[in-house]
Design a protein around this motif. Structure first.
Motif, PDB file in Angstrom:
ATOM      1  N   ALA A   3       0.816  -1.226   0.000  1.00  0.00           N
ATOM      2  CA  ALA A   3       0.000   0.000   0.000  1.00  0.00           C
ATOM      3  C   ALA A   3       0.844   1.269   0.000  1.00  0.00           C
ATOM      4  N   ALA A   4       1.951   1.256   0.746  1.00  0.00           N
ATOM      5  CA  ALA A   4       2.780   2.466   0.863  1.00  0.00           C
ATOM      6  C   ALA A   4       4.048   2.393   0.017  1.00  0.00           C
ATOM      7  N   LEU A   5       4.137   1.397  -0.887  1.00  0.00           N
ATOM      8  CA  LEU A   5       5.365   1.211  -1.660  1.00  0.00           C
ATOM      9  C   LEU A   5       5.226   1.764  -3.075  1.00  0.00           C
ATOM     10  N   ASN A   6       6.372   2.178  -3.643  1.00  0.00           N
ATOM     11  CA  ASN A   6       6.358   2.566  -5.050  1.00  0.00           C
ATOM     12  C   ASN A   6       6.355   1.297  -5.914  1.00  0.00           C
ATOM     13  N   GLU A   7       6.274   1.486  -7.235  1.00  0.00           N
ATOM     14  CA  GLU A   7       6.124   0.334  -8.137  1.00  0.00           C
ATOM     15  C   GLU A   7       7.311  -0.621  -8.055  1.00  0.00           C
ATOM     16  N   GLU A   8       8.517  -0.070  -7.968  1.00  0.00           N
ATOM     17  CA  GLU A   8       9.717  -0.916  -7.934  1.00  0.00           C
ATOM     18  C   GLU A   8       9.764  -1.753  -6.668  1.00  0.00           C
ATOM     19  N   ASP A   9       9.495  -1.109  -5.509  1.00  0.00           N
ATOM     20  CA  ASP A   9       9.511  -1.845  -4.240  1.00  0.00           C
ATOM     21  C   ASP A   9       8.386  -2.878  -4.190  1.00  0.00           C
ATOM     22  N   SER A  10       7.240  -2.528  -4.758  1.00  0.00           N
ATOM     23  CA  SER A  10       6.117  -3.473  -4.808  1.00  0.00           C
ATOM     24  C   SER A  10       6.496  -4.709  -5.621  1.00  0.00           C
ATOM     25  N   GLU A  11       7.113  -4.470  -6.765  1.00  0.00           N
ATOM     26  CA  GLU A  11       7.536  -5.575  -7.637  1.00  0.00           C
ATOM     27  C   GLU A  11       8.528  -6.482  -6.925  1.00  0.00           C
ATOM     28  N   ASN A  12       9.489  -5.886  -6.220  1.00  0.00           N
ATOM     29  CA  ASN A  12      10.494  -6.666  -5.483  1.00  0.00           C
ATOM     30  C   ASN A  12       9.842  -7.521  -4.402  1.00  0.00           C
ATOM     31  N   LEU A  13       8.867  -6.944  -3.704  1.00  0.00           N
ATOM     32  CA  LEU A  13       8.194  -7.668  -2.621  1.00  0.00           C
ATOM     33  C   LEU A  13       7.392  -8.845  -3.171  1.00  0.00           C
ATOM     34  N   LEU A  14       6.684  -8.615  -4.261  1.00  0.00           N
ATOM     35  CA  LEU A  14       5.893  -9.692  -4.860  1.00  0.00           C
ATOM     36  C   LEU A  14       6.791 -10.813  -5.383  1.00  0.00           C
TER      37      LEU A  14
END
Length: 513
Positions: A174-185
């Motif tokens: 929810a609070a992440l940018n696209e790059e960080d979201s992609e890394n987490l997924l």
């Protein structure tokens, strides 16, 4: 992975709170080694169901059965569920900023003997865990010195330190940018390949469809449907219909545009320095204009200065050595504090509603009228009857779903809390409304309602500045979009000429180069 090997079965779970049935005969079946998505509108019961599972709502306070790894479980607290390997990571991260990464990971699970912590062992194990989640940082670095995306990875490392068998993530991106979201997924997929089972709660449908094996939809505290994504072709529109009980043919409601020629608000050569580092300039000579009835967007990557711009404009709520000029209706104004901003009919809805937008322990009534107590007072004495009438009126207009205006705000869903924040500022009758991430962490149905409210305000001649990390949201709602990069406006794009690629180009186009 076999469909006959569930790691978790929740059967006929019913949970009641005073005046409301939060869960009504809910069933959830999660297979060993899968990523199982859990989705629903705010207030659908997702978080309540996970609190039942993790022991936050203890056995005896709900009806139904929890079977984990083949055994019936009766958790009386969260420690009992964690002992079996069920670990939940909440949307609001539970890390202590002043402690190091290593200290946070093993907090409550210290590597010690006879009451003495073995720091060497702590650091060695921390390095191993950070490597597992792909985080290359010093284990002795303080949490406050790393980004939100990295903090999310620290939380996962902390979960892995507890021999987790079932990892529950509540809105992790929810609070992440696209790059960080992609890394987490990507990390969740890697953990799945190693045998980890996860329950992923999110409002971002594209993310869920990308990584999940199964998906369960909740609505109004009931199980609506479970889909097995490997064998069923499921679209976003199907899920949305399950979530809200109706079709949303257009995620962004149509608006009758009535944009005047009059510039209601103008920012000229606005510069701001960091409040703790007087040599660090955050905003550089920012210029922007908003016309009557116009919705302008501000797009920028995390750290571009979007929130800093909004807060510094709103009564110098953020920053030091602020310079530049503000004009309202063509007249130069000075906003040295929040009360002056409100007096000039400017309102700001913060991206952090829980810290800056609401008093969570107070009622809906008190929160709705707080920003304009003069309207419900006579000679500084609060008129309770007037306050009740006004609060009831706003609650109805904003469609806040609460048993009454006396409901404690903390007990509302995220979407309804956001409506209360918006209603609070609309009560001041502003000419300019600055919205910072107005739909963050809320479901599609609630987003649609908030978009309609924003459109209605614009149609009435209100001017809107809208900050969002989601480019489709800006493209769907705005008339013009300013792009911000490294604290400077890099473009002013008319909506007819805007698309995600164009905006991203300007958002990453450093003015320094």
């Amino acid at each position: 992975m076999s469909v006959d090997s569930p790691i978790l079965e929740m059967k006929s779970i019913t949970k009641r709170f005073p005046g409301v049935k939060a869960l009504d005969d809910v069933n959830l079946n999660v297979q060993q080694g899968e990523i199982h998505a859990l989705i629903g509108e705010n207030g659908a019961g997702k978080s309540t169901l996970m609190k039942v599972l993790s022991g936050v709502h203890a056995y005896g306070t709900y009806e139904g059965e929890i079977i984990f790894n083949g055994s019936l479980c009766e958790f009386k607290n969260i420690n009992e569920s964690e002992e079996l390997g069920i670990v939940i990571i909440h949307q609001e991260l539970a890390l202590i900023p002043e402690l190091s990464i290593a200290e946070n990971i093993f907090l409550g699970n210290e590597q010690q003997k006879n009451g003495v912590i073995n720091w060497s062992e702590t650091l060695v194990k921390t390095i191993e865990l950070l490597k597992k989640v792909g985080l290359k940082v010093d284990p002795e670095e303080k949490i406050k010195n790393i980004g939100v995306g990295q903090q999310q990875l620290v939380e996962i490392a902390k979960a892995l330190s507890k021999d987790v068998r079932l990892l529950i993530l509540d809105e992790p991106t929810a609070a992440l940018n696209e790059e960080d979201s992609e890394n987490l997924l990507n990390l969740l997929v890697e953990l799945k390949e190693q045998g980890m089972t996860s329950i992923l709660i999110s409002h971002k449908l594209k993310e869920l469809l990308k990584v999940s094996d199964s998906l369960t939809v909740l609505r109004d505290g009931q199980t609506i449907q479970t889909y097995h994504l490997s064998s069923q072709k499921i679209t976003e529109s199907i899920i949305i219909k399950d979530m809200v009980g109706r079709d949303l043919t257009n995620l962004y409601p149509e608006r009758k545009k009535v944009i005047g020629n009059e510039v209601v608000f103008e920012v000229k050569d606005w510069s701001v320095y960091h409040p703790l580092d007087p040599n660090k300039q955050l905003l550089h000579n920012v210029n922007l204009k908003v016309k009557k009835g116009e919705i302008i967007g501000i797009a920028g990557l995390m750290g571009a200065g979007r929130t800093e711009l909004a807060m510094s404009i709103f009564g110098k709520s953020y920053g030091k050595k602020i310079s530049g000029e503000l004009y309202k209706g063509g007249q130069k104004i000075k906003l040295n504090d929040v009360s002056e901003a409100i007096k000039h009919k400017i309102a700001y809805v913060s991206e952090n509603r829980k810290d800056y937008g609401l008093i969570l322990i107070d009622s809906v009534r008190k929160n709705l009228t707080l920003s304009n107590l003069k309207k419900v007072s006579n000679k500084n004495i609060l008129n309770m009857n007037d306050e009740i009438v006004e609060a009831e009126s706003i609650k109805t207009k904003m469609n806040v779903k609460a048993p009454s205006i006396e409901q404690v705000t903390n007990h509302l869903s995220g979407g309804n809390q956001q409506k209360v924040v918006l209603g609070k500022w609309i009560f001041t009758d502003p000419d300019l409304l600055i919205l910072d991430e107005p739909s963050r962490g809320i479901d599609i149905g609630a987003k649609f309602e908030i978009y309609k409210i924003i459109n209605e305000l614009a149609e009435k001649g209100k001017s809107i500045i809208m900050i969002s990390s989601e480019l489709p949201e800006l493209l769907g709602m705005c008339d013009r979009i300013y792009t911000l990069c490294e604290g400077k406006i890099t473009a002013d794009v008319d909506i007819d000429e805007a698309d995600q690629e164009t905006l991203m180009t300007y958002m990453t186009q450093s003015w320094r180069s």
